[in-house]
Enzyme design. Structure first.
Site, PDB file in Angstrom:
ATOM      1  N   GLY A  14      68.901  92.074  27.744  1.00 53.84           N
ATOM      2  CA  GLY A  14      68.349  92.423  26.429  1.00 53.84           C
ATOM      3  C   GLY A  14      69.220  91.976  25.275  1.00 53.84           C
ATOM      4  N   THR A  15      70.119  91.039  25.543  1.00 50.44           N
ATOM      5  CA  THR A  15      71.041  90.641  24.470  1.00 50.44           C
ATOM      6  C   THR A  15      70.514  89.478  23.637  1.00 50.44           C
ATOM      7  OG1 THR A  15      72.212  89.295  26.105  1.00 50.44           O
ATOM      8  CG2 THR A  15      73.134  91.472  25.616  1.00 50.44           C
ATOM      9  N   GLY A  19      64.108  89.807  25.701  1.00 45.28           N
ATOM     10  CA  GLY A  19      64.666  91.139  25.961  1.00 45.28           C
ATOM     11  C   GLY A  19      65.132  91.811  24.684  1.00 45.28           C
ATOM     12  N   TYR A 150      62.978  77.524  39.925  1.00 43.71           N
ATOM     13  CA  TYR A 150      62.772  78.624  38.967  1.00 43.71           C
ATOM     14  C   TYR A 150      61.412  79.291  39.210  1.00 43.71           C
ATOM     15  CZ  TYR A 150      61.660  80.762  34.423  1.00 43.71           C
ATOM     16  OH  TYR A 150      61.279  81.629  33.429  1.00 43.71           O
TER      17      TYR A 150
HETATM   18  N1  LIG Z   1      61.437  81.710  27.091  1.00 45.93           N
HETATM   19  C1  LIG Z   1      60.427  81.369  27.879  1.00 45.93           C
HETATM   20  O1  LIG Z   1      59.706  80.393  27.628  1.00 45.93           O
HETATM   21  C2  LIG Z   1      60.106  82.222  29.070  1.00 45.93           C
HETATM   22  C3  LIG Z   1      58.846  82.045  29.668  1.00 45.93           C
HETATM   23  C4  LIG Z   1      58.532  82.816  30.776  1.00 45.93           C
HETATM   24  C5  LIG Z   1      59.427  83.722  31.269  1.00 45.93           C
HETATM   25  N2  LIG Z   1      60.650  83.858  30.675  1.00 45.93           N
HETATM   26  C6  LIG Z   1      61.559  84.836  31.280  1.00 45.93           C
HETATM   27  O2  LIG Z   1      61.914  85.777  30.299  1.00 45.93           O
HETATM   28  C7  LIG Z   1      63.193  86.329  30.608  1.00 45.93           C
HETATM   29  C8  LIG Z   1      64.045  86.302  29.373  1.00 45.93           C
HETATM   30  O3  LIG Z   1      64.232  84.963  28.983  1.00 45.93           O
HETATM   31  P1  LIG Z   1      64.457  84.495  27.495  1.00 45.93           P
HETATM   32  O4  LIG Z   1      63.549  83.365  27.261  1.00 45.93           O
HETATM   33  O5  LIG Z   1      64.452  85.640  26.558  1.00 45.93           O
HETATM   34  O6  LIG Z   1      65.908  83.851  27.666  1.00 45.93           O
HETATM   35  P2  LIG Z   1      67.335  84.213  27.074  1.00 45.93           P
HETATM   36  O7  LIG Z   1      67.287  84.308  25.599  1.00 45.93           O
HETATM   37  O8  LIG Z   1      68.272  83.251  27.707  1.00 45.93           O
HETATM   38  O9  LIG Z   1      67.601  85.661  27.629  1.00 45.93           O
HETATM   39  C9  LIG Z   1      68.029  85.907  28.925  1.00 45.93           C
HETATM   40  C10 LIG Z   1      68.679  87.274  28.953  1.00 45.93           C
HETATM   41  O10 LIG Z   1      69.028  87.540  30.301  1.00 45.93           O
HETATM   42  C11 LIG Z   1      70.417  87.760  30.370  1.00 45.93           C
HETATM   43  N3  LIG Z   1      70.970  87.307  31.612  1.00 45.93           N
HETATM   44  C12 LIG Z   1      70.854  86.101  32.220  1.00 45.93           C
HETATM   45  N4  LIG Z   1      71.535  86.105  33.370  1.00 45.93           N
HETATM   46  C13 LIG Z   1      72.084  87.334  33.494  1.00 45.93           C
HETATM   47  C14 LIG Z   1      72.894  87.953  34.455  1.00 45.93           C
HETATM   48  N5  LIG Z   1      73.287  87.334  35.570  1.00 45.93           N
HETATM   49  N6  LIG Z   1      73.264  89.236  34.230  1.00 45.93           N
HETATM   50  C15 LIG Z   1      72.892  89.894  33.127  1.00 45.93           C
HETATM   51  N7  LIG Z   1      72.130  89.364  32.184  1.00 45.93           N
HETATM   52  C16 LIG Z   1      71.741  88.087  32.361  1.00 45.93           C
HETATM   53  C17 LIG Z   1      71.010  87.011  29.189  1.00 45.93           C
HETATM   54  O11 LIG Z   1      72.267  87.558  28.875  1.00 45.93           O
HETATM   55  P3  LIG Z   1      73.579  86.623  28.786  1.00 45.93           P
HETATM   56  O12 LIG Z   1      73.479  85.901  27.477  1.00 45.93           O
HETATM   57  O13 LIG Z   1      74.669  87.609  28.844  1.00 45.93           O
HETATM   58  O14 LIG Z   1      73.534  85.694  29.965  1.00 45.93           O
HETATM   59  C18 LIG Z   1      69.960  87.310  28.134  1.00 45.93           C
HETATM   60  O15 LIG Z   1      70.149  88.601  27.606  1.00 45.93           O
HETATM   61  C19 LIG Z   1      63.747  85.494  31.772  1.00 45.93           C
HETATM   62  O16 LIG Z   1      63.587  86.210  32.968  1.00 45.93           O
HETATM   63  C20 LIG Z   1      62.872  84.257  31.756  1.00 45.93           C
HETATM   64  O17 LIG Z   1      62.768  83.681  33.019  1.00 45.93           O
HETATM   65  C21 LIG Z   1      61.003  83.131  29.594  1.00 45.93           C
END
Ligand SMILES: NC(=O)c1ccc[n+]([C@@H]2O[C@H](COP(=O)([O-])OP(=O)(O)OC[C@H]3O[C@@H](n4cnc5c(N)ncnc54)[C@H](OP(=O)(O)O)[C@@H]3O)[C@@H](O)[C@H]2O)c1
Length: 269
Positions: A14-15, A19, A150
């Site tokens: 959620g950072t 999230g 993925y």
């Molecule tokens: N953006 C898209 O187009 C999209 C589409 C479909 C699904 N999603 C899914 O949505 C979710 C969030 O993605 P987002 O797009 O918001 O990406 P994001 O901005 O990169 O956010 C990912 C979040 O997950 C955390 N994270 C990753 N690896 C981690 C770990 N090992 N332990 C703890 N925290 C971890 C990151 O924290 P850190 O910075 O500390 O790593 C960050 O808070 C993901 O599961 C992604 O697969 C995204």
């Protein structure tokens, strides 16, 4: 009064991105929110941004020991979890032929094993009416070049959630999967794609006819209503298949719930 007034909500990852936006929305709806992340820099930035909005905790979502410790601590502090958004995930893209085992293992560790351990660890604190939401992707059902590992990790997660949904329905716990389309977040910068490929990917839109439940999304905030729709205890909008549901499907789930409530898994087979 907000939809989540007095509720305890946990958002893994959620950072930043989806999230972070969801944590803000949950807090705006009245929830006490805990978010997790791993990277020290984004944790620090989130702590500043979420002052008075959410507690920010360092916990590697793919490390079973850290995940169990996290939920023990949350359980000790709050004794219950009303909304659990298993959102932490990574997207490292590579052509199938070039995908290394290390990429496969890391993707499965964070995107699949992590949520599996987290849901088990959270179970003692999830009561009747609790809502669990896992974040998958449109790629679970749509071929995306370079994203086979993925997408496979998220497809497995969706299947895990579907099974858990049926089993936990008897306890009044709802488990849903959301599968967003491309949303502009920091995740694209971590994919390993070139800037041109990122631009093309971000513009990609699912055809409306077959992806009505997914809807094209473009900013982290636009996905939040879906998480919120899953969260209120009286919600019947989303049921296990990660789609909007009809009253007939709701009836089917109620019957299944009654079925599971009355029989142990083994006896029932
Ligand atoms: N953006 C898209 O187009 C999209 C589409 C479909 C699904 N999603 C899914 O949505 C979710 C969030 O993605 P987002 O797009 O918001 O990406 P994001 O901005 O990169 O956010 C990912 C979040 O997950 C955390 N994270 C990753 N690896 C981690 C770990 N090992 N332990 C703890 N925290 C971890 C990151 O924290 P850190 O910075 O500390 O790593 C960050 O808070 C993901 O599961 C992604 O697969 C995204």
């Amino acid at each position: 009064m907000g939809k989540l007034s007095g509720k305890i909500a946990v958002v893994t990852g959620g950072t930043t991105g989806i999230g972070l936006a969801t944590a803000r929305l949950f807090a705006a709806e009245g929830a006490k929110v805990v978010v997790t992340g791993r990277n020290a820099q984004t944790l620090a930035a989130a702590r500043e941004e979420l002052v008075g909005v959410a507690d920010v905790v360092q916990s590697d979502a793919g490390d079973p020991t850290e995940v169990r410790k996290l939920f023990e601590e949350i359980g000790r502090q709050y004794a219950r979890i009303d909304v659990l958004f298993l959102n932490a995930g990574i997207a490292r893209f590579a052509p199938f032929a070039d995908s290394q085992e290390a990429l496969f293992d890391e993707t499965i560790r964070v995107n699949l094993k992590g949520p599996f351990v987290a849901l088990q660890a959270a179970l003692p604190f999830l009561n009747k009416g609790a809502s669990v939401i896992v974040n998958t992707t449109v790629g679970t059902e749509r071929a995306l070049a370079g994203a086979s590992v993925y997408s496979a990790s998220k497809a497995a997660l969706a299947t895990l959630a579907r099974g858990a949904a049926v089993e936990l329905a008897g306890r009044g716990i709802r488990v849903n999967a959301v599968r967003p389309g491309p949303i502009t977040t920091p995740i694209f910068g971590k994919t390993g794609l070139s800037p041109e490929a990122i631009e093309a990917f971000a513009k990609w839109r699912a055809p409306r006819s077959s992806w009505r439940a997914t809807i094209p999304l473009s900013s982290p905030g636009t996905s939040c209503p879906w998480m919120a729709a899953c969260s209120p205890p009286d919600s019947t909008r989303l049921l296990p298949a990660a789609r909007a549901t009809s009253p007939r499907r709701a009836g089917r789930l109620r019957r299944r719930r009654a079925h599971f409530a009355g029989a142990s898994w083994r006896r029932d087979r």
